[in-house]
Design a protein around this motif. Structure first.
Motif, short mmCIF file in Angstrom:
data_model
loop_
_atom_site.label_atom_id
_atom_site.label_comp_id
_atom_site.label_asym_id
_atom_site.label_seq_id
_atom_site.Cartn_x
_atom_site.Cartn_y
_atom_site.Cartn_z
N ALA A 40 0.70 -1.16 0.00
CA ALA A 40 0.10 0.06 0.06
C ALA A 40 0.87 1.36 -0.08
CB ALA A 40 -0.96 0.08 1.27
N LEU A 41 1.95 1.32 0.57
CA LEU A 41 2.87 2.32 0.88
C LEU A 41 3.50 2.66 -0.74
CD1 LEU A 41 4.48 4.27 2.63
CD2 LEU A 41 6.35 2.72 2.81
N SER A 42 3.87 1.57 -1.35
CA SER A 42 4.38 1.59 -2.65
C SER A 42 3.44 2.39 -3.62
CB SER A 42 5.04 0.27 -3.33
OG SER A 42 5.82 -0.25 -2.32
N ALA A 43 2.13 1.85 -3.64
CA ALA A 43 1.14 2.53 -4.44
C ALA A 43 0.95 3.79 -4.17
CB ALA A 43 -0.20 1.50 -4.24
N ALA A 44 0.99 4.18 -2.71
CA ALA A 44 0.88 5.71 -2.38
C ALA A 44 1.75 6.20 -2.86
CB ALA A 44 0.51 5.74 -0.86
N ALA A 45 3.19 5.99 -2.92
CA ALA A 45 4.19 6.76 -3.43
C ALA A 45 4.23 6.90 -4.65
CB ALA A 45 5.48 5.99 -2.91
N ALA A 46 3.70 6.02 -5.55
CA ALA A 46 3.52 6.28 -7.04
C ALA A 46 2.39 7.45 -7.24
CB ALA A 46 3.10 4.91 -7.60
N GLU A 47 1.79 8.03 -6.43
CA GLU A 47 0.71 8.64 -6.74
C GLU A 47 1.22 10.10 -6.95
OE1 GLU A 47 -2.47 8.21 -4.03
OE2 GLU A 47 -2.74 6.51 -4.53
N GLY A 48 2.77 10.25 -6.73
CA GLY A 48 3.30 11.80 -7.09
C GLY A 48 3.59 12.18 -5.56
N ASP A 49 3.29 13.53 -5.47
CA ASP A 49 3.79 14.61 -4.18
C ASP A 49 3.45 13.82 -2.98
OD1 ASP A 49 5.04 16.58 -2.67
OD2 ASP A 49 3.10 17.81 -3.21
N ARG A 50 4.64 13.23 -2.41
CA ARG A 50 4.47 12.68 -0.99
C ARG A 50 4.36 13.60 0.16
NH1 ARG A 50 9.53 8.40 -2.16
NH2 ARG A 50 8.61 7.35 -3.92
N SER A 51 4.70 14.87 -0.01
CA SER A 51 4.42 15.66 0.95
C SER A 51 3.01 16.09 1.26
CB SER A 51 5.33 16.95 0.86
OG SER A 51 4.50 17.62 -0.07
N GLU A 52 2.03 15.92 0.61
CA GLU A 52 0.66 16.28 0.62
C GLU A 52 -0.08 15.08 0.52
OE1 GLU A 52 -0.52 19.32 -1.94
OE2 GLU A 52 1.05 20.85 -1.00
N ASN A 53 0.38 13.90 0.39
CA ASN A 53 -0.14 12.47 0.19
C ASN A 53 -0.57 11.85 1.67
OD1 ASN A 53 -0.93 9.75 -0.47
ND2 ASN A 53 0.40 9.71 -2.08
N ALA A 54 -1.92 12.02 1.85
CA ALA A 54 -2.18 11.58 3.47
C ALA A 54 -1.91 10.04 3.46
CB ALA A 54 -3.61 11.87 3.71
N GLU A 55 -2.20 9.24 2.44
CA GLU A 55 -2.20 7.76 2.48
C GLU A 55 -0.64 7.30 2.44
OE1 GLU A 55 -3.36 3.92 1.99
OE2 GLU A 55 -4.40 5.70 2.28
N TYR A 56 0.08 8.18 1.82
CA TYR A 56 1.53 7.64 2.17
C TYR A 56 2.05 8.13 3.38
CZ TYR A 56 6.78 8.26 1.39
OH TYR A 56 8.10 7.83 1.61
N ILE A 57 1.72 9.14 4.00
CA ILE A 57 2.27 9.50 5.41
C ILE A 57 1.62 8.53 6.40
CG2 ILE A 57 1.94 11.26 7.25
CD1 ILE A 57 1.73 13.33 4.91
N TYR A 58 0.27 8.25 6.25
CA TYR A 58 -0.37 7.41 7.29
C TYR A 58 0.39 5.74 6.93
CZ TYR A 58 -3.62 3.79 8.97
OH TYR A 58 -4.36 2.94 9.76
N ARG A 59 0.78 5.42 6.04
CA ARG A 59 1.33 4.16 5.68
C ARG A 59 2.59 4.12 6.22
NH1 ARG A 59 -2.57 0.53 5.30
NH2 ARG A 59 -4.18 0.95 3.75
N LYS A 60 3.54 5.36 6.15
CA LYS A 60 4.74 5.25 6.68
C LYS A 60 4.91 5.16 8.06
CE LYS A 60 8.32 6.62 5.34
NZ LYS A 60 9.68 5.98 4.83
N LYS A 61 3.80 5.84 8.71
CA LYS A 61 3.54 5.89 10.24
C LYS A 61 3.26 4.30 10.69
CE LYS A 61 1.14 8.10 13.84
NZ LYS A 61 0.21 8.97 14.43
N GLU A 62 2.22 3.72 9.91
CA GLU A 62 1.88 2.36 10.37
C GLU A 62 2.95 1.28 10.23
OE1 GLU A 62 -1.67 -0.49 9.02
OE2 GLU A 62 -1.13 0.87 7.57
N LEU A 63 3.95 1.55 9.04
CA LEU A 63 4.95 0.75 8.92
C LEU A 63 6.01 0.97 10.21
CD1 LEU A 63 6.32 -1.14 7.01
CD2 LEU A 63 7.32 0.63 5.82
N ARG A 64 6.15 2.17 10.47
CA ARG A 64 7.05 2.32 11.72
C ARG A 64 6.80 1.61 12.79
NH1 ARG A 64 7.54 7.70 10.00
NH2 ARG A 64 5.97 8.43 11.05
N GLY A 65 5.50 1.61 13.04
CA GLY A 65 4.74 0.96 14.42
C GLY A 65 4.87 -0.54 14.30
N LEU A 66 4.76 -0.86 12.99
CA LEU A 66 4.82 -2.63 12.87
C LEU A 66 6.36 -2.81 12.94
CD1 LEU A 66 2.66 -3.07 9.81
CD2 LEU A 66 2.29 -3.67 11.95
#
Length: 170
Positions: A40-66
């Motif tokens: 899911a993180l890879s898919a979110a990263a492929a969508e473009g600008d990561r600084s405003e991508n809520a899905e990307y930010i959420y998945r990075k945080k979730e991955l850190r917790g895991l």
């Protein structure tokens, strides 16, 4: 002002076989979940600008917790001692004992003394490191223990001690 926190005291390295199996299952499920989150993180990263991508930010945080939990379990599990055998003297309270207590008010309370890594599984489980468990260790039938905190003192009397996966009512 500093953000430094004193390290937590080391918890007892004991665990029941069932508790260890739960940790193994949790670790296995975390790896499966991690794979899904990475996809899911890879898919979110492929969508473009990561600084405003809520899905990307959420998945990075979730991955850190895991990753934090996986790392903890991988470090903790080899240190644990699995206690599968009942003690020779089953008339005394030791690790993995079910203890039926009576408090000052006449209420009966049932607790099982387990390791610090498994006490959250059941409300009746208390950690070996807890004040009540420490006071109960090596006690026998009809012994009394007194637990004090800043608000009150409670006296418990040991009514029954059993070993096994479940408490059997006589």
């Amino acid at each position: 002002m500093s953000r430094w926190k004193a390290p937590l005291p080391k918890s007892s390295p004991y665990i029941t076989p069932a508790g260890y199996q739960r940790l193994e299952l949790e670790l296995k499920n975390l790896w499966i979940k991690r794979k899904e989150v990475v996809e899911a993180l890879s898919a979110a990263a492929a969508e473009g600008d990561r600084s405003e991508n809520a899905e990307y930010i959420y998945r990075k945080k979730e991955l850190r917790g895991l990753d934090r939990r996986i790392h903890f379990l991988q470090r903790r599990m080899p240190l644990l001692n699995i206690i599968a055998d009942s003690p020779a003297d089953q008339d005394k309270v030791f690790f993995a004992a079910w203890v039926l207590l009576e408090n000052d008010k006449g209420d009966e309370l049932l607790y099982r003394i387990v390791g610090a890594d498994e006490f959250e599984v059941d409300k009746r489980y208390i950690s070996l490191d807890s004040p009540l468990a420490q006071a109960l260790l090596k006690k026998t039938f009809d012994d009394e223990v007194l637990i004090r905190n800043e608000h009150q003192a409670v006296r418990y009397s040991v009514l029954d001690i059993q070993y096994g996966n479940e408490f059997v009512v006589d």
